[in-house]
Design an enzyme around this catalytic site. Sequence first.
Site, PDB file in Angstrom:
ATOM      1  N   GLU A 180       0.820  -1.214   0.000  1.00 51.97           N
ATOM      2  CA  GLU A 180       0.000   0.000   0.000  1.00 51.97           C
ATOM      3  C   GLU A 180       0.851   1.260   0.000  1.00 51.97           C
ATOM      4  O   GLU A 180       0.638   2.179  -0.796  1.00 51.97           O
ATOM      5  CB  GLU A 180      -0.931   0.010   1.212  1.00 51.97           C
ATOM      6  CG  GLU A 180      -1.815   1.249   1.266  1.00 51.97           C
ATOM      7  CD  GLU A 180      -2.637   1.340   2.533  1.00 51.97           C
ATOM      8  OE1 GLU A 180      -3.656   2.041   2.514  1.00 51.97           O
ATOM      9  OE2 GLU A 180      -2.246   0.727   3.536  1.00 51.97           O
ATOM     10  N   ASP A 206      -0.785  -5.209   2.892  1.00 51.73           N
ATOM     11  CA  ASP A 206      -1.296  -4.012   3.569  1.00 51.73           C
ATOM     12  C   ASP A 206      -0.684  -4.014   4.964  1.00 51.73           C
ATOM     13  O   ASP A 206      -1.023  -4.857   5.794  1.00 51.73           O
ATOM     14  CB  ASP A 206      -2.814  -4.026   3.657  1.00 51.73           C
ATOM     15  CG  ASP A 206      -3.386  -2.690   4.110  1.00 51.73           C
ATOM     16  OD1 ASP A 206      -2.613  -1.861   4.629  1.00 51.73           O
ATOM     17  OD2 ASP A 206      -4.597  -2.472   3.946  1.00 51.73           O
ATOM     18  N   ILE A 263      -0.860  -1.990   7.645  1.00 51.29           N
ATOM     19  CA  ILE A 263      -1.827  -1.776   8.728  1.00 51.29           C
ATOM     20  C   ILE A 263      -3.191  -1.581   8.076  1.00 51.29           C
ATOM     21  O   ILE A 263      -3.492  -0.508   7.550  1.00 51.29           O
ATOM     22  CB  ILE A 263      -1.472  -0.558   9.602  1.00 51.29           C
ATOM     23  CG1 ILE A 263      -0.087  -0.709  10.231  1.00 51.29           C
ATOM     24  CG2 ILE A 263      -2.525  -0.381  10.696  1.00 51.29           C
ATOM     25  CD1 ILE A 263       0.340   0.481  11.083  1.00 51.29           C
ATOM     26  N   ASP A 264      -3.996  -2.621   8.093  1.00 54.95           N
ATOM     27  CA  ASP A 264      -5.345  -2.510   7.557  1.00 54.95           C
ATOM     28  C   ASP A 264      -6.262  -2.102   8.701  1.00 54.95           C
ATOM     29  O   ASP A 264      -6.354  -2.792   9.712  1.00 54.95           O
ATOM     30  CB  ASP A 264      -5.792  -3.844   6.970  1.00 54.95           C
ATOM     31  CG  ASP A 264      -7.108  -3.712   6.229  1.00 54.95           C
ATOM     32  OD1 ASP A 264      -7.254  -2.736   5.470  1.00 54.95           O
ATOM     33  OD2 ASP A 264      -7.991  -4.573   6.411  1.00 54.95           O
ATOM     34  N   THR A 304      -6.389   1.662   9.424  1.00 57.29           N
ATOM     35  CA  THR A 304      -5.579   2.737  10.007  1.00 57.29           C
ATOM     36  C   THR A 304      -6.406   3.713  10.835  1.00 57.29           C
ATOM     37  O   THR A 304      -5.915   4.251  11.828  1.00 57.29           O
ATOM     38  CB  THR A 304      -4.815   3.504   8.908  1.00 57.29           C
ATOM     39  OG1 THR A 304      -5.730   3.919   7.878  1.00 57.29           O
ATOM     40  CG2 THR A 304      -3.734   2.658   8.299  1.00 57.29           C
ATOM     41  N   ASP A 363      -5.609  -4.946   0.171  1.00 54.94           N
ATOM     42  CA  ASP A 363      -6.622  -5.036   1.226  1.00 54.94           C
ATOM     43  C   ASP A 363      -7.274  -6.412   1.261  1.00 54.94           C
ATOM     44  O   ASP A 363      -7.704  -6.874   2.326  1.00 54.94           O
ATOM     45  CB  ASP A 363      -7.727  -3.994   1.011  1.00 54.94           C
ATOM     46  CG  ASP A 363      -7.241  -2.565   1.131  1.00 54.94           C
ATOM     47  OD1 ASP A 363      -6.548  -2.255   2.117  1.00 54.94           O
ATOM     48  OD2 ASP A 363      -7.549  -1.747   0.239  1.00 54.94           O
TER      49      ASP A 363
END
Length: 327
Positions: free
Chosen positions: A83, A103, A105-106, A108, A249
Amino acid sequence: MSDLHELSSQDFRAILVFTTGLARRAGDLILEGSAAIQSASSESGVGEKKNSVDLVTEYDVKVEELVKNELKTQFPTFSFIGEESYAAGSRPPLTDAPTFCVDPIDGTTNFIHGFPFVCISIGLIYKRRPILGVIFNPSLIISGITGHGSFLTRGLTAQPQRLPLSTPKPLPSLSQALIAVEWGSDRKLSTISAKADSFSRLAGNPAQGVFGGKMAHSLRSIGSAALNYALVAQGGLDLYWEIGCWPWDVCAGIVIAQEAGGIVTGSHDVFAATSDKDFGAMTEEILTGRKYIVVRAIGDTNEEKCSDAQKRIIKEFYATVEDVDAN
């Protein structure tokens, strides 16, 4: 490890072991970042991403760099899509070569607010199809390999539990469904209005004036696409729909949901074009199309098999909600 273009089941298992350990190490960094953000003042350097609801932090970059460097060291010939690197301009085309899709930190916005539905999502694309996925939230890990099932592990020492967690139940209609939806980051009036109207029809009571209302059991917004997929896979959610996600994602979640008996498809148009042929086949068009719906495994009945029930639910759902552009 075997030749780059012919990875074996043994290779995938070895990759899963490594990425699971890496996800746990990244999880430690996520926890460190969460603690730092919760104790910081508003001048901590946390900036806006696209709007006030989707905030980015320095830990997004830190986690992605950790994962990218570790993967590059262990698998130097594999490609990488992340990402943060994508946002910075690194946009390699998708090829048949094995490609990690990450990703860091999915969720955020959840991360910023201390809402605990945050995870790292590590997917592997092979020959343009999602083939392996690991989703790690600091309290649980969900993983899967195509053809080998998907599993949930709670904590560090618990035994993995195969997904779904219980025998799939029938799903007669949307009125019995717990549905995950998200507002997304595109907040212009036309998009928000279309989503609000769609959500109203899903939740509304037709007997009390909501035209086309389905009166679903309820709607949920978890704030993490990867965790929504994981919850559908385990059976806690009946389905999840979102427009505007990116491959990083959903890549890991697609594998995990499919291996738990779930079905994943794309937009209204993609579903219409594939419902009679190739229904449930994952394609590059769906993976990169930024419009997704995933439905849990549904128990067979004397009248209807699982795949037919999933198709029926998606048809009912797409007749209820409005399609919008993915921006």
